[in-house]
Design a protein around this motif. Structure first.
Motif, mmCIF file in Angstrom:
data_model
loop_
_atom_site.group_PDB
_atom_site.id
_atom_site.type_symbol
_atom_site.label_atom_id
_atom_site.label_comp_id
_atom_site.label_asym_id
_atom_site.label_seq_id
_atom_site.Cartn_x
_atom_site.Cartn_y
_atom_site.Cartn_z
ATOM 1 N N ARG A 174 -2.441 -20.901 12.264
ATOM 2 C CA ARG A 174 -2.098 -19.498 11.973
ATOM 3 C C ARG A 174 -2.915 -18.974 10.801
ATOM 4 O O ARG A 174 -3.415 -17.843 10.837
ATOM 5 C CB ARG A 174 -0.598 -19.385 11.675
ATOM 6 N N ARG A 175 -3.084 -19.787 9.779
ATOM 7 C CA ARG A 175 -3.832 -19.343 8.605
ATOM 8 C C ARG A 175 -5.315 -19.158 8.899
ATOM 9 O O ARG A 175 -5.964 -18.265 8.348
ATOM 10 C CB ARG A 175 -3.640 -20.334 7.465
ATOM 11 N N ARG A 176 -5.847 -19.985 9.786
ATOM 12 C CA ARG A 176 -7.265 -19.836 10.139
ATOM 13 C C ARG A 176 -7.513 -18.538 10.899
ATOM 14 O O ARG A 176 -8.622 -18.006 10.882
ATOM 15 C CB ARG A 176 -7.732 -21.036 10.975
ATOM 16 N N HIS A 177 -6.483 -18.041 11.563
ATOM 17 C CA HIS A 177 -6.618 -16.813 12.361
ATOM 18 C C HIS A 177 -5.687 -15.729 11.823
ATOM 19 O O HIS A 177 -5.165 -14.915 12.587
ATOM 20 C CB HIS A 177 -6.312 -17.118 13.826
ATOM 21 N N ARG A 178 -5.496 -15.726 10.496
ATOM 22 C CA ARG A 178 -4.483 -14.856 9.894
ATOM 23 C C ARG A 178 -4.714 -13.368 10.161
ATOM 24 O O ARG A 178 -3.754 -12.614 10.341
ATOM 25 C CB ARG A 178 -4.403 -15.098 8.385
ATOM 26 N N GLY A 179 -5.980 -12.943 10.197
ATOM 27 C CA GLY A 179 -6.257 -11.529 10.414
ATOM 28 C C GLY A 179 -5.791 -11.056 11.783
ATOM 29 O O GLY A 179 -5.074 -10.059 11.906
ATOM 30 N N LYS A 180 -6.191 -11.787 12.809
ATOM 31 C CA LYS A 180 -5.810 -11.424 14.176
ATOM 32 C C LYS A 180 -4.306 -11.555 14.378
ATOM 33 O O LYS A 180 -3.676 -10.709 15.024
ATOM 34 C CB LYS A 180 -6.558 -12.324 15.166
ATOM 35 N N VAL A 181 -3.732 -12.606 13.813
ATOM 36 C CA VAL A 181 -2.285 -12.818 13.953
ATOM 37 C C VAL A 181 -1.511 -11.698 13.262
ATOM 38 O O VAL A 181 -0.527 -11.180 13.799
ATOM 39 C CB VAL A 181 -1.889 -14.193 13.371
ATOM 40 N N ALA A 216 -6.301 -18.516 19.968
ATOM 41 C CA ALA A 216 -6.654 -19.145 18.695
ATOM 42 C C ALA A 216 -7.055 -20.606 18.907
ATOM 43 O O ALA A 216 -8.039 -21.088 18.332
ATOM 44 C CB ALA A 216 -5.490 -19.050 17.713
ATOM 45 N N ALA A 217 -6.293 -21.328 19.728
ATOM 46 C CA ALA A 217 -6.598 -22.729 20.003
ATOM 47 C C ALA A 217 -7.936 -22.869 20.711
ATOM 48 O O ALA A 217 -8.748 -23.754 20.399
ATOM 49 C CB ALA A 217 -5.483 -23.357 20.845
ATOM 50 N N ALA A 218 -8.202 -21.971 21.678
ATOM 51 C CA ALA A 218 -9.470 -22.011 22.403
ATOM 52 C C ALA A 218 -10.639 -21.694 21.476
ATOM 53 O O ALA A 218 -11.714 -22.288 21.577
ATOM 54 C CB ALA A 218 -9.441 -21.030 23.567
ATOM 55 N N SER A 219 -10.440 -20.741 20.548
ATOM 56 C CA SER A 219 -11.486 -20.386 19.591
ATOM 57 C C SER A 219 -11.819 -21.563 18.686
ATOM 58 O O SER A 219 -12.998 -21.855 18.432
ATOM 59 C CB SER A 219 -11.024 -19.196 18.744
ATOM 60 N N LYS A 222 -13.734 -24.201 20.693
ATOM 61 C CA LYS A 222 -15.130 -23.813 20.911
ATOM 62 C C LYS A 222 -15.937 -24.001 19.635
ATOM 63 O O LYS A 222 -17.071 -24.493 19.654
ATOM 64 C CB LYS A 222 -15.189 -22.362 21.374
ATOM 65 N N ARG A 223 -15.344 -23.606 18.506
ATOM 66 C CA ARG A 223 -16.048 -23.717 17.225
ATOM 67 C C ARG A 223 -16.327 -25.171 16.857
ATOM 68 O O ARG A 223 -17.372 -25.502 16.307
ATOM 69 C CB ARG A 223 -15.215 -23.049 16.132
ATOM 70 N N GLY A 225 -16.526 -27.607 19.004
ATOM 71 C CA GLY A 225 -17.201 -28.326 20.074
ATOM 72 C C GLY A 225 -16.302 -29.304 20.780
ATOM 73 O O GLY A 225 -16.757 -30.352 21.249
ATOM 74 N N THR A 226 -14.982 -28.982 20.826
ATOM 75 C CA THR A 226 -14.023 -29.860 21.511
ATOM 76 C C THR A 226 -13.415 -29.102 22.664
ATOM 77 O O THR A 226 -13.654 -27.918 22.871
ATOM 78 C CB THR A 226 -12.914 -30.306 20.565
ATOM 79 N N GLN A 227 -12.594 -29.770 23.411
ATOM 80 C CA GLN A 227 -11.948 -29.171 24.562
ATOM 81 C C GLN A 227 -10.466 -29.018 24.263
ATOM 82 O O GLN A 227 -9.760 -29.981 23.987
ATOM 83 C CB GLN A 227 -12.130 -30.037 25.819
ATOM 84 N N GLY A 228 -9.988 -27.762 24.322
ATOM 85 C CA GLY A 228 -8.569 -27.522 24.077
ATOM 86 C C GLY A 228 -7.754 -27.980 25.275
ATOM 87 O O GLY A 228 -8.090 -27.705 26.424
ATOM 88 N N VAL A 229 -6.716 -28.708 25.017
ATOM 89 C CA VAL A 229 -5.840 -29.184 26.084
ATOM 90 C C VAL A 229 -4.442 -28.682 25.823
ATOM 91 O O VAL A 229 -3.771 -29.131 24.915
ATOM 92 C CB VAL A 229 -5.844 -30.727 26.162
#
Length: 235
Positions: A174-181, A216-219, A222-223, A225-229
């Motif tokens: 949540r904190r990493r995406h605080r603006g959008k959230v 947020a998890a998908a972003s 991608k950043r 270089g892993t695969q969100g599951v």
């Protein structure tokens, strides 16, 4: 974000949401009516004048004040109702839009109820503090939207995220995406002040933040270089 909002709005009125929708509206209305009667009873006790005309006017003003006071109850009430139906709504959204992801895991009933009750009390307390700004035009609405936007964004995002990750990981995401959230929370807070539309707030906000959590998890995936599951960051 707008894509998430459109998806959430469409699904709020979808057939699979119908039972939850009516239950949510019914419980929200019942709690708001009880809240209005409580505010009205408190106002009646505080206002007692000897002059009949002045007493009638004072009670009328008190009644209008009680009705306005419902604005400060809408957010905590919708938060509590959302806690009751969050897992059902989230499961519907995940099945409809993310069928290839592993499903989320529902919070234990008592933990979910405790989190919702704690949040509702926090929101109620903060809104009561905002009453001091009631007679400051312009500032009151901005402060109300800002405080409730932040609180709603934090709570709804966290509840959606806790279906897939522990509390520390959910908070970090949540904190990493605080603006959008936070912008998402402002959107939900704006909906909460619109008469009748605010009855849909619990379902819409839950579905909306399920999408925001997935985004947020998908972003992050991608950043890094892993695969969100299923919302988790997997190898």
């Amino acid at each position: 974000m707008w894509d998430a909002a459109i998806k959430a709005a469409r699904q709020t009125f979808s057939p699979e949401f119908r039972v939850v929708l009516w239950k949510s509206i019914g419980i929200t209305l019942a709690l708001l009516v009880l809240g209005w009667f409580g505010l009205q009873a408190a106002a009646d006790r505080l206002v007692t004048l000897s002059n009949p005309t002045a007493n009638w006017i004072a009670h009328l003003v008190a009644g209008l004040g009680a009705a306005f006071g419902l604005l400060f109850l809408v957010t905590p009430v919708t938060a509590m109702v959302a806690g009751l139906f969050l897992d059902d709504v989230a499961a519907h959204v995940e099945r409809a839009h993310y069928p290839n992801d592993p499903p989320g895991v529902a919070l234990p009933f008592w933990r979910g109820l405790l989190l919702s009750a704690r949040f509702a009390l926090l929101v109620l307390g903060m809104n009561l503090l905002l009453l001091v700004l009631l007679f400051v035009p312009g500032v009151n609405l901005v402060a109300w939207l800002g405080v409730n936007g932040y609180l709603l964004s934090r709570e709804y995002f966290s509840l959606a995220a806790l279906r897939f990750r522990d509390e520390a990981d959910a908070t970090a995401l949540r904190r990493r995406h605080r603006g959008k959230v936070f912008l998402g929370g402002l959107m939900v807070a704006g909906l909460a002040v619109i008469p009748f539309a605010n009855l849909l707030t619990p379902l819409f906000a839950t579905a909306f933040f399920v999408h925001l959590h997935k985004q947020a998890a998908a972003s992050d995936a991608k950043r890094l270089g892993t695969q969100g599951v299923g919302g988790r960051l997997g190898p």
